[in-house]
Design a protein around this motif. Structure first.
Motif, PDB file in Angstrom:
ATOM      1  N   ASP A  85       0.827  -1.213   0.000  1.00  0.00           N
ATOM      2  CA  ASP A  85       0.000   0.000   0.000  1.00  0.00           C
ATOM      3  C   ASP A  85       0.859   1.260   0.000  1.00  0.00           C
ATOM      4  N   GLY A 110      -6.592  -1.067  -8.095  1.00  0.00           N
ATOM      5  CA  GLY A 110      -5.824  -1.097  -6.847  1.00  0.00           C
ATOM      6  C   GLY A 110      -6.720  -0.887  -5.633  1.00  0.00           C
ATOM      7  N   LEU A 111      -7.743  -0.043  -5.804  1.00  0.00           N
ATOM      8  CA  LEU A 111      -8.662   0.241  -4.695  1.00  0.00           C
ATOM      9  C   LEU A 111      -9.568  -0.968  -4.434  1.00  0.00           C
ATOM     10  N   ASN A 113      -8.746  -3.982  -4.913  1.00  0.00           N
ATOM     11  CA  ASN A 113      -7.890  -4.948  -4.205  1.00  0.00           C
ATOM     12  C   ASN A 113      -7.827  -4.679  -2.717  1.00  0.00           C
ATOM     13  N   LYS A 114      -7.995  -3.416  -2.373  1.00  0.00           N
ATOM     14  CA  LYS A 114      -7.936  -3.050  -0.948  1.00  0.00           C
ATOM     15  C   LYS A 114      -9.299  -3.220  -0.286  1.00  0.00           C
ATOM     16  N   MET A 121     -14.905   4.506  -3.703  1.00  0.00           N
ATOM     17  CA  MET A 121     -13.875   4.347  -4.711  1.00  0.00           C
ATOM     18  C   MET A 121     -14.002   5.383  -5.848  1.00  0.00           C
ATOM     19  N   VAL A 161      -4.313   4.892  -4.824  1.00  0.00           N
ATOM     20  CA  VAL A 161      -4.117   4.191  -3.546  1.00  0.00           C
ATOM     21  C   VAL A 161      -3.257   4.984  -2.558  1.00  0.00           C
ATOM     22  N   LYS A 162      -2.872   6.187  -2.968  1.00  0.00           N
ATOM     23  CA  LYS A 162      -2.121   7.103  -2.117  1.00  0.00           C
ATOM     24  C   LYS A 162      -0.876   6.463  -1.458  1.00  0.00           C
TER      25      LYS A 162
END
Ligand SMILES: Nc1ncnc2c1ncn2[C@@H]1O[C@H](COP(=O)(O)OP(=O)(O)OP(=O)(O)O)[C@@H](O)[C@H]1O
Ligand SMILES: [Mg+2]
Length: 283
Positions: A85, A110-111, A113-114, A121, A161-162
């Motif tokens: 992350d 990616g979001l 996945n989190k 989102m 995803v920062k």
């Protein structure tokens, strides 16, 4: 300054190779820096990027175990997802990175996945696309974009995803000079906005000149770590490992060899032009 990445005693070989690619490698990267990693083809730069996010894992020597620490966290089975992350990688060829059928889906990946909900989102995806100036392509197919637009989308996917660290693995090498400049300025802007640490792996010596710090990889080790101007003072060493010098440094050196008094400070186009003008005025 804090060290955001710390690598100690890392030795790595691919299963089918006998000699280690990385040999007892140790280095650190300062938080919020723009650090450039250079080295000849096959020196192990991309391997380091893959090891940093656990896409590759080195064998642990029981007596002298290596350590990879990212943002104060040890890279191990327990922390790997937290570390992923924190670190986003943009590779050379964006085509190999697309997973979504539209730009929006791709940036959302990616979001997803989190495990972030769809309503949370969508604004994050919009924000990331607007940062890279690609909102209007939200519903386009990634395959139909130009090289520079693809790289922007790949960067948006990372920004969404920062992460705290962005690794650019020759991410601009397929772009024309204007496209390259645009992407680098974009990353610079985002770096400041979010206090990111940027690690850029590149063969572009003009890009290296702009880094805060440069790491030179050779023979599985970091052989130099310093500011660009100090690195480029080691012309012989850089030539030996096939890296050469940026144009301005080469030109200044050629003038010196012809007997002109050009100082070591003349390491930008403006400074060199100024010194040449002063020389011609003195005549
Ligand atoms: N999957 C693999 N299996 C076996 N050997 C590999 C694999 N990937 C890379 N290598 C070898 O490891 C060495 C380091 O490769 P790596 O891709 O890290 O180099 P690099 O510094 O990124 O090079 P470049 O500048 O060409 O991108 C090379 O000798 C390469 O042939
Ligand atoms: Mg590489």
């Amino acid at each position: 300054m804090n060290k955001i990445i710390e690598i100690k005693n890392l030795t790595f070989s691919y299963p089918n190779t006998s000699n280690p690619i990385l040999n007892n490698l140790s280095f650190s990267v300062k938080e919020n820096s723009w650090t450039t990693l250079i080295g000849h083809n096959g020196s192990g730069k991309s391997t380091i990027a893959r090891l940093l996010i656990g896409l590759l894992v080195a064998e642990k020597d029981k007596k002298d175990p290596y350590a990879i620490k990212i943002d104060g966290m040890e890279l191990n089975d327990e922390n790997i997802w937290k570390i992923r992350d924190k670190v986003g990688i943009v590779f050379q060829n964006p085509d190999n990175q697309f997973v979504g059928s539209t730009v929006e889906d791709d940036v959302a990946f990616g979001l997803e996945n989190k495990g972030i909900s769809r309503e949370k989102m969508l604004p994050l995806v919009d924000e990331a696309l607007s940062q890279v100036g690609m909102e209007e392509f939200k519903n386009s197919e990634p395959a139909q974009l130009s090289g520079g637009q693809k790289q922007r989308v790949a960067i948006a996917g990372i920004l969404a995803v920062k992460p705290k660290i962005i690794i650019l693995d020759e991410a601009t090498s397929m772009l024309d000079p204007e496209g390259k400049k645009c992407i680098l300025n974009l990353i610079k802007k985002i770096k400041q906005q979010y206090n990111l640490t940027v690690i850029s792996i590149t063969h572009d010596l003009e890009e290296v000149e702009k880094a805060d710090e440069v790491l030179v990889l050779d023979n599985g080790k970091i052989i130099l770590q310093d500011k660009p101007e100090v690195i480029f003072d080691n012309a012989n060493l850089l030539n030996e490992i096939g890296l050469g010098l940026p144009f301005i440094y080469q030109l200044a050196e050629m003038l010196r060899q012809k007997g002109f008094l050009i100082s070591k400070q003349a390491n930008t186009q403006e400074k060199l032009v100024k010194e040449i003008c002063q020389l011609s005025l003195k005549k």
